[in-house]
Design an enzyme around this catalytic site. Structure first.
Site, PDB file in Angstrom:
ATOM      1  N   PHE A 241       0.882  -0.904   0.412  1.00 56.36           N
ATOM      2  CA  PHE A 241      -0.065  -0.341   0.077  1.00 56.36           C
ATOM      3  C   PHE A 241       0.512   1.361   0.073  1.00 56.36           C
ATOM      4  O   PHE A 241       0.230   1.761   0.554  1.00 56.36           O
ATOM      5  CB  PHE A 241      -1.078  -0.450   1.205  1.00 56.36           C
ATOM      6  CG  PHE A 241      -1.600  -1.254   1.286  1.00 56.36           C
ATOM      7  CD1 PHE A 241      -2.608  -1.303   0.747  1.00 56.36           C
ATOM      8  CD2 PHE A 241      -1.629  -1.767   2.435  1.00 56.36           C
ATOM      9  CE1 PHE A 241      -3.064  -3.049   0.724  1.00 56.36           C
ATOM     10  CE2 PHE A 241      -2.080  -3.193   2.476  1.00 56.36           C
ATOM     11  CZ  PHE A 241      -3.122  -3.989   1.733  1.00 56.36           C
ATOM     12  N   GLY A 467      -0.461  -9.237  -4.245  1.00 54.90           N
ATOM     13  CA  GLY A 467      -1.858  -9.769  -3.370  1.00 54.90           C
ATOM     14  C   GLY A 467      -2.486  -9.189  -4.627  1.00 54.90           C
ATOM     15  O   GLY A 467      -3.829  -9.051  -4.892  1.00 54.90           O
ATOM     16  N   THR A 468      -1.401  -8.055  -5.791  1.00 58.37           N
ATOM     17  CA  THR A 468      -3.326  -7.689  -6.575  1.00 58.37           C
ATOM     18  C   THR A 468      -2.738  -8.751  -7.896  1.00 58.37           C
ATOM     19  O   THR A 468      -4.046  -8.898  -8.941  1.00 58.37           O
ATOM     20  CB  THR A 468      -1.822  -6.714  -7.328  1.00 58.37           C
ATOM     21  OG1 THR A 468      -0.487  -7.507  -7.692  1.00 58.37           O
ATOM     22  CG2 THR A 468      -1.858  -5.709  -6.425  1.00 58.37           C
ATOM     23  N   GLN A 660      -9.319  -6.612  -6.396  1.00 58.91           N
ATOM     24  CA  GLN A 660      -8.680  -5.264  -6.062  1.00 58.91           C
ATOM     25  C   GLN A 660      -9.875  -3.890  -5.365  1.00 58.91           C
ATOM     26  O   GLN A 660      -9.284  -3.495  -4.704  1.00 58.91           O
ATOM     27  CB  GLN A 660      -7.808  -4.560  -7.360  1.00 58.91           C
ATOM     28  CG  GLN A 660      -6.445  -5.341  -7.725  1.00 58.91           C
ATOM     29  CD  GLN A 660      -5.621  -5.094  -6.571  1.00 58.91           C
ATOM     30  OE1 GLN A 660      -4.462  -3.924  -7.115  1.00 58.91           O
ATOM     31  NE2 GLN A 660      -5.591  -5.803  -5.512  1.00 58.91           N
ATOM     32  N   GLY A 726      -5.564  -1.008  -9.008  1.00 62.35           N
ATOM     33  CA  GLY A 726      -5.283  -1.051  -7.237  1.00 62.35           C
ATOM     34  C   GLY A 726      -5.864   0.072  -6.529  1.00 62.35           C
ATOM     35  O   GLY A 726      -5.462  -0.052  -5.122  1.00 62.35           O
ATOM     36  N   GLU A 727      -5.503   1.436  -7.017  1.00 62.00           N
ATOM     37  CA  GLU A 727      -5.908   2.408  -6.138  1.00 62.00           C
ATOM     38  C   GLU A 727      -7.039   3.368  -6.390  1.00 62.00           C
ATOM     39  O   GLU A 727      -7.756   3.543  -5.862  1.00 62.00           O
ATOM     40  CB  GLU A 727      -4.194   3.231  -6.315  1.00 62.00           C
ATOM     41  CG  GLU A 727      -3.773   2.735  -5.950  1.00 62.00           C
ATOM     42  CD  GLU A 727      -2.141   3.613  -6.387  1.00 62.00           C
ATOM     43  OE1 GLU A 727      -1.967   4.222  -5.330  1.00 62.00           O
ATOM     44  OE2 GLU A 727      -1.886   3.580  -7.272  1.00 62.00           O
TER      45      GLU A 727
END
Lengths: 760, 332, 243
Positions: A241, A467-468, A660, A726-727
């Site tokens: 993160f 973990g993506t 995700q 992812g964000e």
């Protein structure tokens, strides 16, 4: 059906559910010693004296290093380090002097035979300080702060002072202040290092990192080693993160300790150290002013951003969403940064955009209420298809479709415009929405593909899977590009000896690494095809390559499928055990975020793709919808359900992509409702020391999350068309929830997190 | 964590003897708090006397009194789920289940739960002043970050709160603590007298003397089982300590409140019996207005600190709500 | 540069069946597959405590300092690294193991107290190549991302279903006075009972789906929805693969 996009199970799933996936701290070595850091107990000053006698007398202790006896490392020249491909979370080299910059700083390290011995002895090191008053109070220090001139090479201050006259003239306007607290990343895996020196000039480092290449560069730099003599391994990492994006002082400490005792050394930092030593998102105080005509058209946006920083040039770019969203003719975006005696601020999931969107998207909601316009319609009215700053069109933009889809799936039509209109028993019910946007970055990356005569394929790159789902989508990409099944493909990543890839941060991995995998596979396929067509024994001998198709590890003539040749046969006939291809895929923009230099053959890019960077602006978009139930008596909020729609280009795997998005929403729900690091202004210590008082969401906090993708490939970002995801789903969540709370209660919360006390 | 001597004992006499003999010796039961404190170097025993094998796990009815005796070493989860506890003391079941997590409740013992130490951050951080950890070093929280801290009964020496949920229900239920003395004899401590306010000795959480061991907790019979509720407000929905919690129990005679019990967690150095509220309610009808008035009466004596003023308003509301939910089978 | 290197002990791991004599301050560490002698009732800090226990059906006898936790014993001494250290203070659940069938936190359990215990870790759940149904469900429903909390989640989930079978109640159970009998868990019951296992990647909804599937015994499909027309095919040449 092709593999790409399919919701196949993670290829590393079995290892993870059986406990067989090994993380950095899990490579125990013969003769391994344990290191435990000594931390400062003041936030500002210098070390007057250190007494290590008691620690050295403690059973099992091998060595105590402090600034008094630690080896002197190469002095830090950030520019030189950067040229070597290295970056640091904070510009601080441990144990080189007695200066203390923040509470909890590593000022020593104890090495002992066992973990228990090292931990205990670290507490026996006695340190006396010449203490100075620490700068901890954000408000006070902001006044003495500075205005950064640039951010990532661009001017940081935009149209300073120009909004005031337009705001004065606007028929409808709001001006509000929003605050967000200091937040810590807290991935589940503690930052861990095992440093294994192999002689004086060679080193293996097992590290929990988002970039094996960066760690390699940093270690090589400080210990004056050749980069190729440093091997950094991170096949699995327990979340990041952002905290594992840049190396922190613990890595240097571990390598130093290993060198000093001439044994393998393990250093795992504690959860407390995760609060102080590996970065954080700065507190922000944002003043947003919006002016509009009575038709709802925005005339002007002003976003003044305050944050804090230390030991780094980094600052929280919370004005970021205001650069991208809405069609206002003028936007003023400015920054002020305070210097505090707190460890460095750094990027945390959706940096800039997550806190920034709380302010902007709350303000948009407030203005929609002023205008008596539905918040979704208000955003549609002000939609822009071009980047407001660069004036370039977006590479691929479907934001209105996100709004419309989200509204429909969520049942937005049931929302009452007036607050406090809907009840469910003792609960007030509210609906809220917000837009989301996040930059779509891509950097140069390399990949190698190897096809063995037995039909097995290995795909390699020095990228990472946080973990993506990187392992899985690399396998899917290679499966399609080579025409072999996913089961036959082994993916190897997280090793700095592999072809270089950029840091796995800024949602960059999918967009950067997959084009390299694709290019390497295509090169391999062409080489293999050439072997076949040139081979008199092949049924495809002499067939025009343009007429050859591939599937099931075989080539076929398009017109006559009886003419075929299997990959294995081709290799065997040519006496090859394997065929290999390695390519570097350069992004259209040639972004400097990538690993330096091309280690492999440059992948061919058509001229069109290379000129795209000058023709388009690259961003992803989304829409967020929250339903909350508020127990007004007790100040309790329950997010009942959440709908999230995203325009992120091609989806490589529906299952991992959806995860995700769920994860990003959950992360942001934590920041919305509970996460907050508090510092005692007298001492500079975080009073929220551990996961007992820095609350992150637990299972019961998280509602069903309904995920939808637009799924349209971005034709300009890469031949694959996938942007990162992812964000982006962390952006806008806080505003959607806060807006829903207003809709439920009539109470506007402009200060995160929305804890029970704020709703009473 | 310091090195220590580990001693295993098989009966209570041996346990109290071992711990009485050594001033820096401590009992080890579930360990969920003690091991944590030892890792933080807040608790530094030189000897741990492992009492986990002691035969103090029974939950049974005492013949003479009809009281339910719950063994000091019975696990929290077993206690919460014991059929008699669930049937006759559901308030205790709820309070236990409101605390910690399933794993911790499987480890933690009833005696250990009573002896939990505060979660005050200044207590836990050895770099900070704390009179409870080191008498005379000052109270870090008094003028520091004190959002979680006390609004009742604090002193200049200490503003920490007691963290247990289970004990709040025990306070409301007038439990009795059975203790084995260092000399092997037994004594009982009324629950209200078990925990103490900080005054000038915040290092002392309770009225146990050195070497004394809790052997059981007795629950007197009552008529609250139909009308009780444990309500907890925290910063997330589960696995967090209380901002404020309330154990409420009512014994009704028709529409009239025969007896009310209200105890609060998260507000004081000990489980806070809301005696003003209880007194107000006795003989009144069970109405929202009366519950609110009772809550107001109780909270009048609150003295909040800089960051926890919200607890006063929250306290009023949560008392009233808990009483209402006690009346309505848990529903608000 | 002044570096003082001192060696008071060495910490070599002794392999199976070897017993190392203790000399003065030296620490004894061994992993033996053989039955241990009667464990000492009390032992001094320097001698360590001998503990015999079963981990995943394998007998282990270790002599370690009493301050070693079960978690560190598993990870650093027994070589089972599946149980994770996420906080080391009982605040995250990553270290959850099953002890004598019940879920506990191995980071707050001293190994010394585990004499005679039967410990099951994530490594002990699968039968050969056959995954435990909970493991399979976690893969199917993508109940993890980074995988670090996963061993604790899965151990905890298995225990949750046992607890439900035994009729145990939770804080969100409406009527705790009901007769203890096997209970069917609602999603909120699963969420509350799993709240002692933090997943920072945020896989909670998928974890709930996995547990629900194992709990009900009914296979559930996941719905994958795209807003509009999806374009997944990347290669013309792949058309034929659908034939």
């Amino acid at each position: 059906m092709t593999e790409t996009g399919k919701p196949i199970d993670r290829v590393d799933g079995r290892l993870k559910v059986t406990g067989a996936a090994k993380y950095a701290a899990e490579y125990n070595q013969p003769q391994m010693a344990y290191a435990f850091p000594v931390r400062s107990t003041i936030a500002n000053g210098t070390i007057a004296s250190v007494d290590t006698n008691a620690a050295l007398q403690s059973p099992g202790v091998l060595m105590v290093l402090t600034h008094e006896n630690a080896p002197r490392l190469k002095a830090l020249d950030p520019q030189e380090l950067s040229q070597a491909g290295g970056r640091l979370g904070e510009n601080l080299v441990p144990l080189q002097d007695g200066r203390v910059h923040y509470f909890g700083q590593f000022i020593g390290v104890v090495v002992a035979e066992t973990y228990e011995q090292a931990r205990h002895a670290a507490g026996l090191v006695r340190v006396a300080y010449a203490e100075e008053k620490p700068a901890i109070d954000f408000e006070t220090e902001l006044l003495k702060g500075f205005r950064p001139e640039t951010a990532q090479g661009q001017p940081a201050q935009l149209n300073t002072g120009q909004a005031a006259p337009l705001l004065a003239a606007a028929p409808v306007k709001i001006e509000r202040t929003y605050t967000t607290p200091t937040e810590n990343h807290h991935p589940m895996e503690l930052h861990s290092t095992i440093a294994i020196w192999e002689g004086a000039n060679k080193l293996i480092v097992h590290e929990s990192t988002q970039s094996v290449m960066t760690v390699r560069a940093v270690v090589a730099y400080f210990f004056s080693l050749k980069p190729e003599n440093v091997r950094v391994l991170a096949p699995y990492i327990g979340g990041g993160f952002g905290s594992k994006g840049n190396p922190w002082t613990n890595i240097v400490l571990a390598v130093m300790a290993g060198q000093a005792v001439n044994r393998p050394v393990k250093l795992v930092i504690t959860r407390h150290m995760m609060q102080t030593n590996v970065g954080r998102r700065s507190e922000t105080k944002q003043q947003v002013a919006l002016g509009a005509g009575s038709d709802g058209k925005l005339a002007v946006m002003r976003h003044h951003n305050n944050s804090y920083s230390n030991l780094t040039q980094y600052f929280e770019r919370s004005g970021s969403p205001t650069e991208v969203l809405y069609s206002a003719p003028l936007r003023e975006i400015t920054y002020q940064v305070a210097r505090l005696n707190i460890g460095a601020s750094t990027f945390v999931r959706a940096p800039g955009d997550a806190p920034g969107s709380f302010a902007l998207e709350s303000a948009m909601d407030e203005l929609a209420y002023e205008l008596k316009i539905d918040p979704v319609e208000f955003r549609v009215i002000n939609h822009t298809t071009t980047d407001p700053l660069s004036k370039l069109p977006y590479s691929s933009e479907h934001l209105i479709e996100c709004y419309r889809t989200g509204a429909e799936k969520f049942g937005w039509a049931r929302r009452k415009q007036q607050p406090r209109q809907t009840r469910d028993g003792r609960y007030l019910v509210g609906y809220g929405t917000a837009a989301a946007t996040y930059p779509a970055s891509r950097a140069s990356a390399s990949a190698r593909v190897r096809l063995a005569a037995d039909g097995r394929v290995i795909v390699q790159s020095a990228t990472l899977d946080l973990g993506t789902g990187t392992y899985t989508i690399m396998a899917q990409t290679a499966a399609d590009a080579l025409g072999v099944s996913v089961e036959r493909i082994a993916v190897e990543i997280g090793d700095s000896d592999l072809p270089p890839a950029p840091v796995s941060a800024r949602s960059i991995t999918t967009a950067s690494v997959l084009p390299a995998v694709l290019a390497a596979c295509e090169m391999l396929r062409k080489d293999l095809m050439q072997l076949a067509t040139a081979d008199a024994k092949s049924k495809l001998n002499g067939v025009n390559p343009a007429e050859i198709i591939f599937s099931d590890a075989k080539f076929f003539a398009r017109s006559d499928r009886s003419k075929s040749d299997s990959y294995s046969d081709i290799l065997r006939r040519n006496n090859k055990t394997a065929l290999e291809a390695c390519t570097t895929a350069m992004p259209a923009s040639g972004s400097g975020l990538g690993a330096p230099g091309a280690s492999c053959i440059l992948a061919p890019t058509d001229s069109e793709e290379n000129s795209d960077a000058q023709k388009y602006s690259f961003h992803s978009f989304g829409a967020q919808f929250a339903e909350v139930r508020v127990d007004e008596d007790l100040g309790l909020i329950r997010v009942k359900r959440f709908t999230t729609v995203h325009d992120v280009g091609r989806i490589m795997n529906e299952k991992t992509a959806r995860s995700q998005i769920i994860g990003s929403v959950t992360y942001a729900l934590g920041e919305t409702l509970m996460e907050e690091t508090l510092f005692d202004k007298r001492f500079g210590n975080p009073v929220t020391r551990t996961l007992a008082d820095y609350h992150v969401p637990v299972n019961l906090d998280v509602p069903p999350i309904d995920v939808h993708f637009i799924g349209k490939p971005d034709p300009h970002i890469s031949p694959i068309g996938a942007r990162g995801l992812g964000e982006i789903a962390s952006v806008g969540v806080a505003a959607a929830v806060a807006n829903a709370v207003f809709n439920a209660t009539g109470k506007r919360i402009r200060d995160l997190p929305i804890t029970p006390d704020k709703l009473l | 964590m310091r090195p220590f001597q580990y001693t295993k004992v098989n009966d209570a006499s041996a346990a109290v003897q071992a711990v009485s003999a050594n001033a820096n010796s401590q009992f080890l039961a579930g360990g969920t708090n003690l091991i944590d404190l030892m890792k933080e170097d807040v608790a530094c025993p030189v000897e741990l006397v492992d009492i986990t094998r002691l035969n103090l796990t029974q939950i049974s009815t005492v013949a003479e009194s009809g009281n339910l005796s719950i063994g000091a070493l019975a696990k929290n989860s077993d206690t919460a789920n014991h059929p008699v506890v669930r049937q006759n003391y559901p308030l205790l079941t709820q309070a236990i289940l409101a605390g910690a997590s399933g794993q911790i409740r499987n480890m933690a013992t009833n005696g250990g739960n009573l002896n939990q130490r505060t979660r005050c951050s200044y207590f836990y951080d050895t770099a900070m002043p704390c009179n409870k950890r080191e008498l005379g070093s000052g109270c870090g929280a008094l003028e520091g970050i004190n959002r979680y801290h006390a609004i009742f009964g604090w002193s200049e020496q200490c503003v920490a709160v007691y963290p247990s949920d289970m004990a709040i229900a025990l306070a409301a239920l007038d439990a009795i603590v059975q203790v084995q003395r260092a000399d092997g004899t037994q004594r009982t401590i009324a629950f209200a007298d078990y925990h103490r306010l900080p005054e000038n000795n915040p290092e002392k959480d309770n009225s146990l003397n050195p070497g004394e061991l809790i052997t059981a907790i007795e629950l007197p019979t009552n008529n609250f089982a139909d009308r009780s509720y444990y309500l907890k407000v925290r910063d997330r929905s589960s696995y967090a300590f209380a901002l404020v919690s309330v154990a409420a129990a009512l014994e009704m005679d028709g529409n009239q409140i025969q007896q009310a019990r209200v105890a609060m967690g998260g507000v004081a150095h000990k489980p806070w019996r809301a005696l003003e509220a209880e007194e107000f309610l006795t003989g009144k009808t069970a109405t929202a207005a009366n519950f609110q008035a009772a809550a107001e009466a109780e909270m009048r004596q609150a003295k909040p600190l800089e960051h926890n003023q919200f607890k006063v308003e929250l306290g009023k509301r949560i008392i009233a709500r808990a009483l209402m939910q006690a009346m309505n089978d848990g529903r608000a | 540069m002044r570096i003082r290197l001192r060696r008071r002990r060495f910490g070599q791991l002794l392999i199976v069946g070897t017993v190392m004599t203790t000399v003065g301050n030296w620490m004894k560490r061994s992993i033996a597959q053989t039955s241990s002698p009667a464990s000492p009732i009390s032992s001094s800090q320097s001698n360590g405590v001998n503990v015999a226990l079963s981990v995943n059906g394998t007998f282990h006898s270790l002599t370690l300092e009493p301050r070693v936790t079960l978690l560190d014993a598993l990870r650093e001494h027994i070589g089972l690294t599946g149980s994770k250290k996420g906080c080391d203070h009982g605040q995250c659940g990553a270290c959850t193991v099953l002890m004598d069938g019940r879920r506990v936190l191995s980071c707050l359990t001293l190994l010394a107290t585990c004499e005679g215990s039967d410990v099951t870790t994530i490594e002990g759940l699968a039968q050969g190549d056959d995954l435990h149904p909970m493991q399979a469900a976690f893969i199917k429903h993508d109940g993890f991302q980074c995988g670090y909390c996963t061993p604790g989640q899965i151990c905890s989930a298995i225990a949750v279903l046992n607890e439900a079978h035994n009729g145990e109640v939770s804080y969100v159970t409406t009527d705790v006075r009901q007769e203890p009998r096997s209970v069917q868990l609602s999603d909120d019951e699963i969420r509350e009972r799993m709240s002692g296992n933090i997943c920072r990647c945020g896989a909670y909804p998928n974890i709930v789906a996995a547990i629900r599937e194992v709990h009900t015994g009914e296979a559930e499909a996941q719905s994958w929805q795209f807003a509009g027309e999806t374009e997944t095919a990347m290669f013309d040449a792949l058309e034929m693969r659908t034939e």
